[in-house]
Scaffold this motif. Structure first.
Motif, short mmCIF file in Angstrom:
data_model
loop_
_atom_site.label_atom_id
_atom_site.label_comp_id
_atom_site.label_asym_id
_atom_site.label_seq_id
_atom_site.Cartn_x
_atom_site.Cartn_y
_atom_site.Cartn_z
N PRO A 85 0.83 -1.22 0.00
CA PRO A 85 0.00 0.00 0.00
C PRO A 85 0.86 1.25 0.00
N ARG A 86 0.37 2.28 -0.65
CA ARG A 86 1.02 3.59 -0.65
C ARG A 86 0.65 4.33 0.63
N PRO A 87 1.33 5.46 0.94
CA PRO A 87 1.02 6.18 2.17
C PRO A 87 -0.45 6.55 2.29
N PRO A 88 -1.14 6.06 3.34
CA PRO A 88 -2.56 6.37 3.50
C PRO A 88 -2.83 7.62 4.33
N VAL A 89 -1.83 8.10 5.05
CA VAL A 89 -2.05 9.19 6.00
C VAL A 89 -1.22 10.40 5.62
N ARG A 90 -1.88 11.53 5.51
CA ARG A 90 -1.18 12.80 5.29
C ARG A 90 -1.11 13.50 6.65
N ARG A 91 0.10 13.58 7.18
CA ARG A 91 0.30 14.16 8.50
C ARG A 91 0.48 15.67 8.35
N LEU A 92 -0.58 16.41 8.68
CA LEU A 92 -0.58 17.86 8.50
C LEU A 92 0.03 18.52 9.73
N ALA A 93 1.32 18.75 9.67
CA ALA A 93 2.03 19.23 10.85
C ALA A 93 1.52 20.58 11.34
N THR A 110 -6.46 10.54 15.55
CA THR A 110 -7.85 10.30 15.16
C THR A 110 -8.26 11.21 14.02
N VAL A 111 -7.87 12.48 14.09
CA VAL A 111 -8.21 13.43 13.03
C VAL A 111 -7.61 13.00 11.71
N GLU A 112 -6.34 12.60 11.73
CA GLU A 112 -5.67 12.20 10.49
C GLU A 112 -6.23 10.91 9.94
N ALA A 113 -6.56 9.96 10.83
CA ALA A 113 -7.14 8.70 10.37
C ALA A 113 -8.49 8.93 9.71
N GLU A 114 -9.30 9.79 10.31
CA GLU A 114 -10.61 10.09 9.74
C GLU A 114 -10.46 10.74 8.36
N ALA A 115 -9.48 11.63 8.22
CA ALA A 115 -9.26 12.29 6.94
C ALA A 115 -8.84 11.29 5.87
N ASN A 256 3.36 16.65 5.74
CA ASN A 256 2.96 17.87 5.06
C ASN A 256 3.19 19.06 5.98
N TYR A 257 3.93 20.08 5.49
CA TYR A 257 4.25 21.26 6.28
C TYR A 257 3.90 22.54 5.52
N GLN A 258 3.43 23.51 6.24
CA GLN A 258 3.26 24.85 5.68
C GLN A 258 4.23 25.76 6.42
#
Length: 262
Positions: A85-93, A110-115, A256-258
């Motif tokens: 599997p490819r990356p399923p979670v985008r970690r929005l730092a 939980t927030v990232e898993a739901e997204a 993921n970083y802004q």
């Protein structure tokens, strides 16, 4: 024997100085990258690849070993080789520790898993008082004892990270933080209820190959690295109130970083 999908794999270049097994690996890798072989799908069998390319079985096995070493595929005994599997979670730092999530009773995971549309779980939970390592002690301002909270995170039953939070014992002892389930919003919500309003976080990130124990805990495939992240949480008075030492399966996340430009 089933035929290979037409046009997915080409022929070998006899004029190339690149080894034959690497040419085959290159073609399979390109097909995976293009989505010709979807996540979780089975690659052509060794026999199919032997027939298609006109090579020995050992050459094909060497090609598949290259892809396994890169973490692109995994082998299941008696079943075949499958695309990982490819990356399923985008970690929005920049968003994951927003106060609004805690106020909604949700942890960052939980927030990232739901997204990602995945089912989050936590297991292997351990909460105990202990003496911190030299590094953890220095990050927390040299407490003699800490409360350590260890847990493993899973998405749809697959382990993706494990983490240990260290908190100064004078903050955490005899509070909900010392309970296996600290309540809605997790330990950060409890810290703020105790008057330690969070101001900012500092994170150190590096990639490395996993230890044997990390491979076992995260069920990592051959060649899959880990992301080692150490985060320190500071309250509005400048006190370090938690250090979280996290090891993440690198193939399960996109970081993921802004960043401000001024």
């Amino acid at each position: 024997m089933a035929a290979l999908p037409p046009g997915v794999l080409g022929s070998l270049d006899p004029t190339s100085d690149r080894a034959v097994f690497r040419q085959i690996a290159d073609q399979l890798r390109e097909a995976i990258d293009k989505g010709s072989f979807a996540e979780g799908s089975k690659l052509p069998s060794e026999s199919e690849l032997v027939e298609h390319f006109g090579v020995s079985r050992m050459t094909v096995r060497n090609s598949l070993s290259v892809l396994q070493g890169e973490g692109l595929v995994s082998s299941e005994h008696g079943k075949g080789v499958f695309v990982r599997p490819r990356p399923p979670v985008r970690r929005l730092a920049s968003d994951r520790f927003a106060r609004r999530h805690r106020e909604q009773g949700k942890s960052a995971f939980t927030v990232e898993a739901e997204a990602a549309g995945s089912r989050p779980e936590v297991d292997n939970l351990e909460v105990k008082e202990e003496r911190p390592s030299t590094d953890i002690s220095a990050r927390l301002g040299a407490p003699r004892r800490v409360l350590a909270r260890r847990r493993r995170y899973l998405l749809d039953g697959r382990p993706v990270e494990f983490a240990t939070s260290y908190l100064p014992l004078d903050l955490a002892r005899d509070t909900p933080i010392a309970q296996p389930n600290p309540g809605p919003g997790g330990i950060y919500a409890r810290l703020e209820e105790l008057g330690h309003h969070l101001d900012h976080f500092e994170e150190e990130i590096r990639a490395r190959m996993p230890s044997p124990q990390e491979v076992k805990t995260l069920r990592l495939g051959s060649g899959v690295p880990v992301i080692h992240l150490i985060r320190t949480a500071f309250d509005t008075k400048g006190r370090a109130v938690e250090v979280c030492d996290t090891v993440m399966a690198a193939d399960a996340y996109v970081l993921n970083y802004q960043l401000p430009a001024t």
